[in-house]
Design a protein around this motif. Structure first.
Motif, mmCIF file in Angstrom:
data_model
loop_
_atom_site.group_PDB
_atom_site.id
_atom_site.type_symbol
_atom_site.label_atom_id
_atom_site.label_comp_id
_atom_site.label_asym_id
_atom_site.label_seq_id
_atom_site.Cartn_x
_atom_site.Cartn_y
_atom_site.Cartn_z
ATOM 1 N N LEU A 1 26.607 23.992 3.263
ATOM 2 C CA LEU A 1 25.963 24.152 1.971
ATOM 3 C C LEU A 1 24.844 23.118 1.795
ATOM 4 O O LEU A 1 23.721 23.448 1.434
ATOM 5 C CB LEU A 1 26.990 24.009 0.855
ATOM 6 C CG LEU A 1 26.524 24.232 -0.577
ATOM 7 C CD1 LEU A 1 25.927 25.616 -0.760
ATOM 8 C CD2 LEU A 1 27.680 24.015 -1.548
ATOM 9 N N VAL B 1 31.031 25.586 2.513
ATOM 10 C CA VAL B 1 31.625 26.593 1.639
ATOM 11 C C VAL B 1 32.224 27.704 2.507
ATOM 12 O O VAL B 1 31.651 28.067 3.550
ATOM 13 C CB VAL B 1 30.591 27.158 0.641
ATOM 14 C CG1 VAL B 1 29.404 27.785 1.348
ATOM 15 C CG2 VAL B 1 31.244 28.183 -0.299
ATOM 16 N N TRP C 1 28.784 19.163 2.592
ATOM 17 C CA TRP C 1 29.578 20.132 1.847
ATOM 18 C C TRP C 1 29.469 21.472 2.566
ATOM 19 O O TRP C 1 28.357 21.936 2.862
ATOM 20 C CB TRP C 1 29.098 20.287 0.405
ATOM 21 C CG TRP C 1 29.650 19.245 -0.516
ATOM 22 C CD1 TRP C 1 29.023 18.123 -0.976
ATOM 23 C CD2 TRP C 1 30.961 19.238 -1.102
ATOM 24 N NE1 TRP C 1 29.867 17.416 -1.803
ATOM 25 C CE2 TRP C 1 31.051 18.072 -1.904
ATOM 26 C CE3 TRP C 1 32.070 20.092 -1.051
ATOM 27 C CZ2 TRP C 1 32.207 17.748 -2.641
ATOM 28 C CZ3 TRP C 1 33.200 19.771 -1.768
ATOM 29 C CH2 TRP C 1 33.265 18.615 -2.551
ATOM 30 N N ASP D 1 29.735 32.466 -6.705
ATOM 31 C CA ASP D 1 30.043 31.120 -6.199
ATOM 32 C C ASP D 1 31.535 30.931 -5.942
ATOM 33 O O ASP D 1 31.953 29.881 -5.436
ATOM 34 C CB ASP D 1 29.572 30.047 -7.187
ATOM 35 C CG ASP D 1 28.055 29.999 -7.316
ATOM 36 O OD1 ASP D 1 27.571 29.709 -8.431
ATOM 37 O OD2 ASP D 1 27.370 30.275 -6.316
ATOM 38 N N TYR E 1 35.448 25.154 -1.291
ATOM 39 C CA TYR E 1 34.439 24.156 -0.959
ATOM 40 C C TYR E 1 35.093 22.966 -0.260
ATOM 41 O O TYR E 1 36.082 22.422 -0.744
ATOM 42 C CB TYR E 1 33.706 23.709 -2.229
ATOM 43 C CG TYR E 1 32.873 24.826 -2.821
ATOM 44 C CD1 TYR E 1 33.467 25.799 -3.625
ATOM 45 C CD2 TYR E 1 31.513 24.933 -2.554
ATOM 46 C CE1 TYR E 1 32.720 26.850 -4.147
ATOM 47 C CE2 TYR E 1 30.757 25.973 -3.076
ATOM 48 C CZ TYR E 1 31.371 26.930 -3.862
ATOM 49 O OH TYR E 1 30.631 27.966 -4.371
#
Lengths: 115, 113
Positions: free
Chosen positions: B47, B37, B35, B84, B88
Motif C-alpha cells: 500500500l 493490504v 503497509w 477499503d 491491513y
C-alpha cells in the motif's frame, strides 16, 4: 510487467503425502521469499532464496524445504503433510536481498488443505 | 529481535469516516516500514512505504508517517469507502532482519454503507 505467479492456486492433499508449490517472481527480481499464513499464527516467514542460495530460514521443521533455479523461479516442498500444514502459502519477490528499502511483491498464494 | 505491534480489530466504520490503524515497532537502527493490504481471497499488495525517519508514505488516499521518536507508523485515511474493506498489515524490513519482512498480526477493516 507480469506480477508474481504461483501454481497451483488450490491444492487438497492427504496426511502423510508430500506437496510441491511453485513461484515465478517478477521479471528481473532475484530474491524469492516464502510465507505461511494461517488465522491463528498470521504471516510466518519460511525462507528466502537469492541467486539459488538460501539466505535465511524461519522456525519451521525440516519437512519444509525449498530451492531456487537459475531463472529465479522457486519451489517449496512439504513432506509428510500434517493437518496443521493447511494454510495459504505466499511467495514474494524482491529485486535483491539485503536491501531493507526494497519492498516485496506478493503472489496470490496457494491454498493448501490437508485432510 | 525485530517486531511489529498493531491493533488487531476488527474495526468497523461507516463510509466516509476517518480511519486510523495504529502500528508500533521494535527494531535496531533504521528499518524500512511498510503497509500491506490483503483483500478477501487475494495475496498481499504493497500500500505504501517509508524508508527513513519523518518520511510520509501515501497511496490511494492512505498516509503514514515514519516516527522514529515514537517508533510508530500509523495508517490514516480521511474518508474510507466500502472498497477499503480488507486486512491491513504493518511490516518492517530492518537492518538486522533484511532477509525477511516482519509482519504485524493484521487489522481487519469493514466499511459499511
Amino acid at each position: 510487467k507480469a506480477g508474481v505467479t504461483q501454481t497451483p492456486r488450490y491444492l487438497i492433499k492427504t496426511r502423510g503425502q508430500q506437496v510441491t508449490l511453485s513461484c515465478s517472481p517478477i521479471s528481473g527480481h532475484r530474491s524469492v521469499s516464502w510465507y505461511q499464513q494461517t488465522p491463528g499464527q498470521g504471516l510466518q516467514f519460511l525462507f528466502e532464496y537469492f541467486s539459488e542460495t538460501q539466505r535465511n530460514k524461519g522456525n519451521f521443521p525440516g519437512r519444509f524445504s525449498g530451492r531456487q533455479f537459475s531463472n529465479s523461479r522457486s519451489e517449496m516442498n512439504v513432506s509428510t503433510l500434517e493437518l496443521g500444514d493447511s494454510a495459504l502459502y505466499l511467495c514474494a519477490s524482491s529485486l535483491a536481498s539485503g536491501i531493507s528499502s526494497y519492498e516485496q511483491y506478493f503472489g496470490p498464494g496457494t491454498r493448501l488443505t490437508v485432510t | 529481535g525485530d517486531s511489529v505491534t498493531q491493533m488487531e480489530g476488527p474495526v468497523t466504520l461507516s463510509e466516509e469516516a476517518f480511519l486510523t490503524i495504529n502500528c508500533t515497532y521494535t527494531a535496531t537502527g533504521y528499518p524500512s516500514l511498510f503497509w500491506y493490504v490483503q483483500y478477501p481471497g487475494e495475496g498481499l499488495q504493497l500500500l505504501l512505504k517509508a524508508t527513513k525517519a519523518d518520511d510520509k508514505g501515501s497511496n490511494k488516499g492512505f498516509e503514514a508517517t515514519y516516527r522514529k521518536e515514537t517508533t510508530s507508523f500509523h495508517l490514516e485515511k480521511g474518508s474510507v469507502q466500502v472498497s477499503d474493506s480488507a486486512v491491513y498489515f504493518c511490516a518492517l524490513r530492518g537492518e538486522t532482519s533484511y532477509d525477511k519482512v516482519i509482519f504485524g498480526p493484521g487489522t481487519s477493516l469493514s466499511v459499511i454503507p
